[in-house]
Design an enzyme around this catalytic site. Sequence first.
Site, PDB file in Angstrom:
ATOM      1  N   ARG A  94       0.828  -1.223   0.000  1.00  0.00           N
ATOM      2  CA  ARG A  94       0.000   0.000   0.000  1.00  0.00           C
ATOM      3  C   ARG A  94       0.864   1.277   0.000  1.00  0.00           C
ATOM      4  O   ARG A  94       0.549   2.267   0.657  1.00  0.00           O
ATOM      5  CB  ARG A  94      -0.948   0.040   1.207  1.00  0.00           C
ATOM      6  CG  ARG A  94      -1.984  -1.060   1.234  1.00  0.00           C
ATOM      7  CD  ARG A  94      -2.952  -0.935   0.084  1.00  0.00           C
ATOM      8  NE  ARG A  94      -4.089  -1.838   0.243  1.00  0.00           N
ATOM      9  CZ  ARG A  94      -4.100  -3.116  -0.158  1.00  0.00           C
ATOM     10  NH1 ARG A  94      -3.041  -3.645  -0.750  1.00  0.00           N
ATOM     11  NH2 ARG A  94      -5.188  -3.852   0.012  1.00  0.00           N
ATOM     12  N   SER A 143     -10.849  -1.086   2.950  1.00  0.00           N
ATOM     13  CA  SER A 143     -10.116  -1.226   4.220  1.00  0.00           C
ATOM     14  C   SER A 143      -9.776   0.164   4.757  1.00  0.00           C
ATOM     15  O   SER A 143      -9.172   0.959   4.044  1.00  0.00           O
ATOM     16  CB  SER A 143      -8.800  -1.964   4.001  1.00  0.00           C
ATOM     17  OG  SER A 143      -9.040  -3.233   3.484  1.00  0.00           O
ATOM     18  N   GLU A 159      -5.296   3.211   6.469  1.00  0.00           N
ATOM     19  CA  GLU A 159      -4.870   2.879   5.108  1.00  0.00           C
ATOM     20  C   GLU A 159      -5.391   3.975   4.183  1.00  0.00           C
ATOM     21  O   GLU A 159      -4.806   4.288   3.164  1.00  0.00           O
ATOM     22  CB  GLU A 159      -5.452   1.525   4.715  1.00  0.00           C
ATOM     23  CG  GLU A 159      -4.870   0.948   3.452  1.00  0.00           C
ATOM     24  CD  GLU A 159      -5.873   0.787   2.347  1.00  0.00           C
ATOM     25  OE1 GLU A 159      -5.540   0.172   1.356  1.00  0.00           O
ATOM     26  OE2 GLU A 159      -6.996   1.302   2.462  1.00  0.00           O
TER      27      GLU A 159
END
Length: 344
Positions: free
Chosen positions: A171, A245, A340
């Site tokens: 990520r 998420s 995130e």
Amino acid sequence: MKDHSIKDLNTMGFNIIAKSFHEINSLVDLYDLINNNTFSDSKILFLGGGSNILFQEEYYDGIIIHSNLKGITIFDYQDNSSNNSLTQSDVIVRCMSGEIWKDFVDFTIDNNLYGLENLVDIPGCVGASPVQNIGAYGVEVKDCIENIYAIDINNGKEIIFKNNECHFAYRDSIFKREENKKYFIYAIDFKLKRNSELKIEYGNIKDFLHHKNIENPTLSDVANAIRTIRAEKLPEVGVVGSVGSFFQNPIIDTVNFQSLKEQYPDIPSYPNDKGVKIPAGWLIDKAGWKGYRENHVGVWDKQALVLVHYGGGKPEEILNLMHKIQDSIKEKFGISIKPEVNIV
Ligand code: EPU
């Protein structure tokens, strides 16, 4: 456009007003903005589908640039024979940044091109995909990226990033760093294959296919399986506000992991070269948050990693919930979980 609502460009569904909003329909639009000094002394944000962003306030005091650049071109091996890293089964697919990610992945599947099938149904635009190196079901977009074409909005110069120059990680990429937020990504070359192994090892994909009596899955069988698994866990975009998420899966050291494992023998874990990755969804679930609701916001009852906005709420409600969950996970497991989502 001044004081423009971007309610449809943030999947959390908050009614955010941008001080200034510009849609880029051709690179000429971008050069016009650069030549008119539009970007000097202003906060600037490149916004794709807004599926991984949380605005802290209801007024965004800056300039938002939205790519609406469209077009997909397939270049076969023969067209790229000067590129030594390509083999005969490789295909380069050039996609403009304003294409919708899920439509692009469907296009590759319809054309029988392998590589992106595990990333079906992820909301957002193609141009945003490398920024946080989107990933799902054992595949990350970095596995298929060849080149990224960008314009430096400070001087209008074009720059082409090769895969290894993007410093992709879980990520993460160089495009997340403050000093690189000047790069407007306008197109991406993906390296896909005319034929390849399918990746069905992650989670319950294999079981799912087995259950359906599919012994030799095709490209679309795998894509369909993942579509179904995702739909069972994640809220439908446009119906319930979310950003997928909300937190990253934390990586802890092996000593800490061993002591947690003694306390919680069922803790899922994925060892990697940096330590042990623990699913944040499991931690949040175990701490009792799954299905929790507070006014307009809550924790999704089918996947605890997803915070949701049921409509009519304000960004601060999600931020309050985020802090409460972070504190509770720290207290119960001694682990700090980081968002995130990109908070701006
Ligand atoms: N789990 C629970 N309770 C929950 C949620 C998860 O116990 O409420 C457990 C599951 O049983 C499983 C483990 O946690 O053992 C992992 O769950 P899952 O496979 O659903 O994946 P995840 O770690 O929660 C990550 C990505 C998702 C991606 C899935 C599938 C991150 C932050 N998230 O989620 O990506 O779709 O894997 O590959 O890495 C996104 O980035 O927005 C996103 C949705």
